[in-house]
Design a protein around this motif. Structure first.
Motif, short mmCIF file in Angstrom:
data_model
loop_
_atom_site.label_atom_id
_atom_site.label_comp_id
_atom_site.label_asym_id
_atom_site.label_seq_id
_atom_site.Cartn_x
_atom_site.Cartn_y
_atom_site.Cartn_z
N ASP A 12 16.97 87.28 43.64
CA ASP A 12 16.91 87.31 44.97
C ASP A 12 15.90 86.28 45.26
OD1 ASP A 12 18.86 89.47 45.13
OD2 ASP A 12 17.31 90.94 44.45
N LEU A 13 16.20 85.71 46.35
CA LEU A 13 15.14 84.66 46.67
C LEU A 13 14.79 84.98 48.22
CD1 LEU A 13 16.55 83.19 44.15
CD2 LEU A 13 16.07 81.18 45.39
N TYR A 14 13.55 85.26 48.50
CA TYR A 14 13.02 85.57 49.72
C TYR A 14 12.14 84.58 50.27
CZ TYR A 14 14.28 90.33 48.13
OH TYR A 14 15.10 91.53 47.72
N THR A 70 24.21 84.03 51.60
CA THR A 70 22.74 84.06 52.38
C THR A 70 22.80 85.01 53.45
OG1 THR A 70 23.71 82.43 53.80
CG2 THR A 70 22.79 81.40 51.80
N TRP A 71 21.48 85.37 53.85
CA TRP A 71 21.24 86.07 54.83
C TRP A 71 20.07 85.36 55.73
CZ3 TRP A 71 22.91 88.41 50.65
CH2 TRP A 71 23.88 89.53 50.89
N PRO A 72 20.30 84.15 56.50
CA PRO A 72 19.29 83.52 57.00
C PRO A 72 18.26 84.27 58.12
CG PRO A 72 21.53 82.87 57.83
CD PRO A 72 21.69 83.82 56.90
N GLU A 73 18.92 85.04 58.67
CA GLU A 73 18.19 86.09 59.54
C GLU A 73 17.07 86.83 59.05
OE1 GLU A 73 21.65 88.81 58.53
OE2 GLU A 73 21.15 86.73 58.69
N HIS A 74 17.17 86.71 57.46
CA HIS A 74 15.99 87.40 56.60
C HIS A 74 15.41 86.37 55.72
CE1 HIS A 74 17.22 91.51 58.16
NE2 HIS A 74 18.56 90.93 57.80
N GLY A 75 15.76 85.21 55.74
CA GLY A 75 15.37 84.23 54.74
C GLY A 75 15.66 84.48 53.36
N TYR A 76 16.66 84.99 53.15
CA TYR A 76 17.09 85.71 51.75
C TYR A 76 18.55 85.23 51.45
CZ TYR A 76 19.09 89.15 48.55
OH TYR A 76 19.67 89.56 47.33
N TYR A 96 16.34 74.17 39.58
CA TYR A 96 16.66 73.31 40.53
C TYR A 96 16.76 74.00 41.95
CZ TYR A 96 19.19 69.57 42.94
OH TYR A 96 19.42 68.41 43.74
N ILE A 97 17.47 75.11 41.86
CA ILE A 97 18.01 75.83 43.09
C ILE A 97 16.80 76.44 43.57
CG2 ILE A 97 19.06 77.69 43.89
CD1 ILE A 97 21.30 77.28 41.62
N VAL A 98 15.77 76.83 42.87
CA VAL A 98 14.59 77.38 43.14
C VAL A 98 13.93 76.13 43.89
CG1 VAL A 98 12.40 78.41 42.66
CG2 VAL A 98 14.90 79.59 42.02
N ASP A 99 13.78 75.04 43.25
CA ASP A 99 12.91 74.16 43.76
C ASP A 99 13.23 73.52 45.00
OD1 ASP A 99 10.72 71.92 43.45
OD2 ASP A 99 12.68 70.84 43.52
N LYS A 100 14.59 73.52 45.45
CA LYS A 100 15.24 73.10 46.61
C LYS A 100 14.95 74.12 47.95
CE LYS A 100 16.52 69.14 45.14
NZ LYS A 100 15.71 67.99 45.54
N LEU A 101 15.20 75.27 47.51
CA LEU A 101 14.93 76.41 48.45
C LEU A 101 13.88 76.97 48.70
CD1 LEU A 101 18.23 78.54 47.47
CD2 LEU A 101 17.80 77.05 49.44
N ASN A 102 12.66 76.62 47.84
CA ASN A 102 11.19 76.81 47.79
C ASN A 102 11.09 78.32 48.61
OD1 ASN A 102 8.59 76.03 47.87
ND2 ASN A 102 8.61 75.15 49.88
N PRO A 103 11.49 79.26 47.99
CA PRO A 103 11.27 80.69 48.52
C PRO A 103 9.89 81.18 48.20
CG PRO A 103 12.17 80.55 46.06
CD PRO A 103 12.20 79.51 46.71
N SER A 104 9.39 81.91 48.94
CA SER A 104 8.08 82.52 48.77
C SER A 104 7.84 83.69 47.90
CB SER A 104 7.55 83.07 50.06
OG SER A 104 8.17 84.27 50.75
#
Length: 132
Positions: A12-14, A70-76, A96-104
């Motif tokens: 889960d990426l937030y 994706t749930w863009p309205e939640h940044g998730y 690679y995915i995490v680097d490109k999406l740069n989650p907090s």
């Protein structure tokens, strides 16, 4: 001696950029890039754009699959990376995915699938061997 047949990363990426998450095309670029970066073997893919926003997609690889929702309205975004190839390739694609999406924030579970005793493999192989 035990060996593992596959590794399944469920995450889960937030705090991701909603502009990326709302676009099936942009998410497809990232996931296709992950497949190339990890040198995985793509068989097919399918991506879907939801309206007014959001996306889902899957890339089927000979080693298994990568997927997102994706749930863009939640940044998730929920993602899966599952391979039965070399484990480091799954982690390379995931990174690679995490680097490109740069989650907090990232919440990740790693599941080792098909943990078998190698002696079981030999027994199965000999039981189903084909004679010429």
């Amino acid at each position: 001696m035990a060996k593992t047949l596959g590794v399944h990363i469920v995450a889960d990426l937030y705090g991701c950029d909603p502009e990326i998450l709302k676009s099936a095309d942009r998410m497809a670029e990232i996931f296709e890039g992950a497949v190339r970066e990890a040198k995985l073997n793509k068989l097919s893919s399918h991506f879907h754009q939801f309206y007014p926003y959001g996306a889902t997609g899957v890339i089927v690889i000979s080693e298994s699959h990568l997927s997102f929702h994706t749930w863009p309205e939640h940044g998730y975004v929920a993602i899966d990376v599952y391979t039965c190839g070399a484990h480091e390739l799954a982690f390379k694609a995931f990174d690679y995915i995490v680097d490109k999406l740069n989650p907090s924030r990232v919440e990740k579970d790693v599941h080792f699938r098909g943990v078998i005793d190698e002696s079981e493999e030999v027994e199965f192989a000999s039981a189903y061997s084909v004679e010429a």
